[in-house]
Design a protein around this motif. Structure first.
Motif, PDB file in Angstrom:
ATOM      1  N   LEU A 175       0.833  -1.208   0.000  1.00 16.87           N
ATOM      2  CA  LEU A 175       0.000   0.000   0.000  1.00 16.87           C
ATOM      3  C   LEU A 175       0.869   1.260   0.000  1.00 16.87           C
ATOM      4  CD1 LEU A 175      -2.884  -0.896   2.480  1.00 16.87           C
ATOM      5  CD2 LEU A 175      -3.110  -0.427   0.045  1.00 16.87           C
ATOM      6  N   GLU A 176       1.930   1.238   0.807  1.00 17.59           N
ATOM      7  CA  GLU A 176       2.831   2.400   0.853  1.00 17.59           C
ATOM      8  C   GLU A 176       3.483   2.628  -0.504  1.00 17.59           C
ATOM      9  OE1 GLU A 176       5.516   1.507   4.043  1.00 17.59           O
ATOM     10  OE2 GLU A 176       4.128   2.183   5.588  1.00 17.59           O
ATOM     11  N   THR A 177       3.909   1.530  -1.134  1.00 18.52           N
ATOM     12  CA  THR A 177       4.534   1.648  -2.461  1.00 18.52           C
ATOM     13  C   THR A 177       3.541   2.195  -3.474  1.00 18.52           C
ATOM     14  OG1 THR A 177       5.924  -0.248  -1.930  1.00 18.52           O
ATOM     15  CG2 THR A 177       5.768   0.359  -4.242  1.00 18.52           C
ATOM     16  N   THR A 178       2.328   1.647  -3.460  1.00 22.19           N
ATOM     17  CA  THR A 178       1.288   2.111  -4.388  1.00 22.19           C
ATOM     18  C   THR A 178       0.955   3.572  -4.129  1.00 22.19           C
ATOM     19  OG1 THR A 178       0.370  -0.114  -4.418  1.00 22.19           O
ATOM     20  CG2 THR A 178      -1.041   1.625  -5.244  1.00 22.19           C
ATOM     21  N   ALA A 179       0.789   3.936  -2.861  1.00 20.35           N
ATOM     22  CA  ALA A 179       0.460   5.319  -2.516  1.00 20.35           C
ATOM     23  C   ALA A 179       1.594   6.245  -2.942  1.00 20.35           C
ATOM     24  CB  ALA A 179       0.215   5.441  -1.012  1.00 20.35           C
ATOM     25  N   SER A 180       2.826   5.821  -2.725  1.00 20.26           N
ATOM     26  CA  SER A 180       3.981   6.635  -3.131  1.00 20.26           C
ATOM     27  C   SER A 180       3.990   6.829  -4.634  1.00 20.26           C
ATOM     28  CB  SER A 180       5.275   5.951  -2.662  1.00 20.26           C
ATOM     29  OG  SER A 180       6.391   6.658  -3.116  1.00 20.26           O
ATOM     30  N   GLN A 181       3.727   5.759  -5.374  1.00 22.46           N
ATOM     31  CA  GLN A 181       3.685   5.854  -6.836  1.00 22.46           C
ATOM     32  C   GLN A 181       2.554   6.777  -7.290  1.00 22.46           C
ATOM     33  OE1 GLN A 181       3.361   1.775  -8.067  1.00 22.46           O
ATOM     34  NE2 GLN A 181       5.569   1.381  -7.907  1.00 22.46           N
ATOM     35  N   GLN A 182       1.395   6.613  -6.643  1.00 20.54           N
ATOM     36  CA  GLN A 182       0.262   7.465  -7.011  1.00 20.54           C
ATOM     37  C   GLN A 182       0.556   8.928  -6.708  1.00 20.54           C
ATOM     38  OE1 GLN A 182      -3.134   5.780  -4.997  1.00 20.54           O
ATOM     39  NE2 GLN A 182      -3.459   4.213  -6.563  1.00 20.54           N
ATOM     40  N   LEU A 183       1.172   9.183  -5.518  1.00 24.58           N
ATOM     41  CA  LEU A 183       1.521  10.567  -5.177  1.00 24.58           C
ATOM     42  C   LEU A 183       2.539  11.133  -6.164  1.00 24.58           C
ATOM     43  CD1 LEU A 183       1.785  10.484  -1.272  1.00 24.58           C
ATOM     44  CD2 LEU A 183       0.128  11.744  -2.652  1.00 24.58           C
ATOM     45  N   HIS A 184       3.501  10.313  -6.553  1.00 23.45           N
ATOM     46  CA  HIS A 184       4.498  10.754  -7.530  1.00 23.45           C
ATOM     47  C   HIS A 184       3.819  11.080  -8.861  1.00 23.45           C
ATOM     48  CE1 HIS A 184       8.505  11.260  -9.044  1.00 23.45           C
ATOM     49  NE2 HIS A 184       8.281  10.389 -10.047  1.00 23.45           N
ATOM     50  N   GLY A 185       2.890  10.182  -9.261  1.00 21.52           N
ATOM     51  CA  GLY A 185       2.134  10.420 -10.507  1.00 21.52           C
ATOM     52  C   GLY A 185       1.315  11.696 -10.413  1.00 21.52           C
ATOM     53  N   LEU A 186       0.636  11.892  -9.268  1.00 20.11           N
ATOM     54  CA  LEU A 186      -0.181  13.100  -9.083  1.00 20.11           C
ATOM     55  C   LEU A 186       0.694  14.355  -9.084  1.00 20.11           C
ATOM     56  CD1 LEU A 186      -2.762  11.978  -6.358  1.00 20.11           C
ATOM     57  CD2 LEU A 186      -3.241  12.527  -8.752  1.00 20.11           C
ATOM     58  N   ALA A 187       1.867  14.246  -8.444  1.00 23.07           N
ATOM     59  CA  ALA A 187       2.774  15.396  -8.436  1.00 23.07           C
ATOM     60  C   ALA A 187       3.225  15.718  -9.853  1.00 23.07           C
ATOM     61  CB  ALA A 187       3.978  15.101  -7.543  1.00 23.07           C
ATOM     62  N   LYS A 188       3.509  14.682 -10.617  1.00 26.31           N
ATOM     63  CA  LYS A 188       3.930  14.881 -12.018  1.00 26.31           C
ATOM     64  C   LYS A 188       2.800  15.519 -12.818  1.00 26.31           C
ATOM     65  CE  LYS A 188       6.259  12.260 -15.640  1.00 26.31           C
ATOM     66  NZ  LYS A 188       6.689  10.924 -16.076  1.00 26.31           N
ATOM     67  N   GLN A 189       1.567  14.983 -12.621  1.00 28.58           N
ATOM     68  CA  GLN A 189       0.419  15.552 -13.330  1.00 28.58           C
ATOM     69  C   GLN A 189       0.189  17.003 -12.914  1.00 28.58           C
ATOM     70  OE1 GLN A 189      -2.911  13.006 -12.458  1.00 28.58           O
ATOM     71  NE2 GLN A 189      -2.425  11.554 -14.116  1.00 28.58           N
ATOM     72  N   SER A 190       0.331  17.273 -11.592  1.00 26.15           N
ATOM     73  CA  SER A 190       0.149  18.642 -11.114  1.00 26.15           C
ATOM     74  C   SER A 190       1.194  19.555 -11.724  1.00 26.15           C
ATOM     75  CB  SER A 190       0.262  18.698  -9.584  1.00 26.15           C
ATOM     76  OG  SER A 190      -0.780  17.967  -8.986  1.00 26.15           O
ATOM     77  N   GLY A 191       2.433  19.039 -11.793  1.00 27.48           N
ATOM     78  CA  GLY A 191       3.497  19.839 -12.411  1.00 27.48           C
ATOM     79  C   GLY A 191       3.194  20.130 -13.869  1.00 27.48           C
ATOM     80  N   GLN A 192       2.735  19.128 -14.588  1.00 34.19           N
ATOM     81  CA  GLN A 192       2.383  19.317 -16.001  1.00 34.19           C
ATOM     82  C   GLN A 192       1.212  20.282 -16.143  1.00 34.19           C
ATOM     83  OE1 GLN A 192       1.676  15.338 -17.372  1.00 34.19           O
ATOM     84  NE2 GLN A 192       3.858  14.865 -17.640  1.00 34.19           N
ATOM     85  N   ALA A 193       0.215  20.131 -15.260  1.00 32.81           N
ATOM     86  CA  ALA A 193      -0.950  21.017 -15.315  1.00 32.81           C
ATOM     87  C   ALA A 193      -0.522  22.448 -15.032  1.00 32.81           C
ATOM     88  CB  ALA A 193      -2.011  20.560 -14.312  1.00 32.81           C
ATOM     89  N   LEU A 194       0.381  22.611 -14.043  1.00 39.21           N
ATOM     90  CA  LEU A 194       0.865  23.958 -13.727  1.00 39.21           C
ATOM     91  C   LEU A 194       1.614  24.553 -14.924  1.00 39.21           C
ATOM     92  CD1 LEU A 194       2.108  23.756 -10.018  1.00 39.21           C
ATOM     93  CD2 LEU A 194       0.321  25.228 -10.925  1.00 39.21           C
ATOM     94  N   GLU A 195       2.430  23.749 -15.562  1.00 42.24           N
ATOM     95  CA  GLU A 195       3.155  24.236 -16.746  1.00 42.24           C
ATOM     96  C   GLU A 195       2.177  24.660 -17.825  1.00 42.24           C
ATOM     97  OE1 GLU A 195       6.131  21.516 -18.213  1.00 42.24           O
ATOM     98  OE2 GLU A 195       7.047  21.317 -16.239  1.00 42.24           O
ATOM     99  N   THR A 196       1.160  23.808 -18.031  1.00 38.49           N
ATOM    100  CA  THR A 196       0.159  24.132 -19.052  1.00 38.49           C
ATOM    101  C   THR A 196      -0.564  25.417 -18.695  1.00 38.49           C
ATOM    102  OG1 THR A 196      -0.157  21.771 -19.425  1.00 38.49           O
ATOM    103  CG2 THR A 196      -1.843  23.226 -20.291  1.00 38.49           C
ATOM    104  N   VAL A 197      -0.943  25.572 -17.438  1.00 42.82           N
ATOM    105  CA  VAL A 197      -1.647  26.780 -16.986  1.00 42.82           C
ATOM    106  C   VAL A 197      -0.730  27.993 -17.130  1.00 42.82           C
ATOM    107  CG1 VAL A 197      -2.614  27.922 -14.942  1.00 42.82           C
ATOM    108  CG2 VAL A 197      -3.242  25.574 -15.455  1.00 42.82           C
ATOM    109  N   GLN A 198       0.585  27.824 -16.791  1.00 42.44           N
ATOM    110  CA  GLN A 198       1.515  28.949 -16.934  1.00 42.44           C
ATOM    111  C   GLN A 198       1.667  29.347 -18.389  1.00 42.44           C
ATOM    112  OE1 GLN A 198       5.080  27.636 -14.956  1.00 42.44           O
ATOM    113  NE2 GLN A 198       4.436  28.424 -12.953  1.00 42.44           N
ATOM    114  N   LYS A 199       1.737  28.359 -19.274  1.00 45.62           N
ATOM    115  CA  LYS A 199       1.831  28.672 -20.703  1.00 45.62           C
ATOM    116  C   LYS A 199       0.589  29.417 -21.174  1.00 45.62           C
ATOM    117  CE  LYS A 199       4.838  24.834 -22.016  1.00 45.62           C
ATOM    118  NZ  LYS A 199       4.947  23.565 -22.731  1.00 45.62           N
TER     119      LYS A 199
END
Length: 141
Positions: free
Chosen positions: A100-124
């Motif tokens: 569960l910790e591994t899955t949650a960590s992966q999901q959080l990493h994925g969400l952080a990546k998506q948030s970063g991409q979304a922020l970049e898109t919003v900044q553009k």
């Protein structure tokens, strides 16, 4: 001769009386020994009876202790089995927690990546919007 016979009979009488006395003393001694042996035998019978009772009590106690031993042994086996089951469940739970910790960590990493991409898109988009706003303001001026 009569005198001789009388003396002979008297000496035999004395000898027989002495023999009787000795026999009586021996008889009394033997009677005392028999009485002492009878008392000893009676005491030993009493002692044997007492020992039999103690043996019966000890046998009953032994039986009780054996029952208690078997009961405790069975309970210990049950508790050992329970402990083994609990330990295996703990290991399974720890493995599940790690997954569960591994899955949650992966999901959080994925969400952080998506948030970063979304922020970049919003900044553009914001930059483009700012550029358009400046163009519009320039056009308006």
């Amino acid at each position: 001769m009569k005198r001789h016979l009388i003396e002979d009979l008297r000496s035999r009488l004395k000898a027989n009386q002495e023999n009787e006395k000795t026999s009586n003393e021996t008889l009394e001694s033997l009677e005392r020994k028999v009485k002492a042996l009878a008392e000893d035998c009676s005491n030993k019978k009493t002692s044997i009876g007492s020992l039999k009772q103690r043996l019966n009590v000890a046998t009953k106690e032994k039986s009780q202790y054996e029952q208690m031993y078997h009961k405790a042994k069975d309970e210990l086996e049950k508790k050992d089995l329970k402990l083994t089951n609990l330990e295996s469940k703990m290991i399974e739970t720890e493995c599940a927690m790690t997954e569960l910790e591994t899955t949650a960590s992966q999901q959080l990493h994925g969400l952080a990546k998506q948030s970063g991409q979304a922020l970049e898109t919003v900044q553009k988009k914001l930059l483009l919007t700012n550029d358009k706003v400046e163009e519009f303001m320039t056009f308006v001026k």
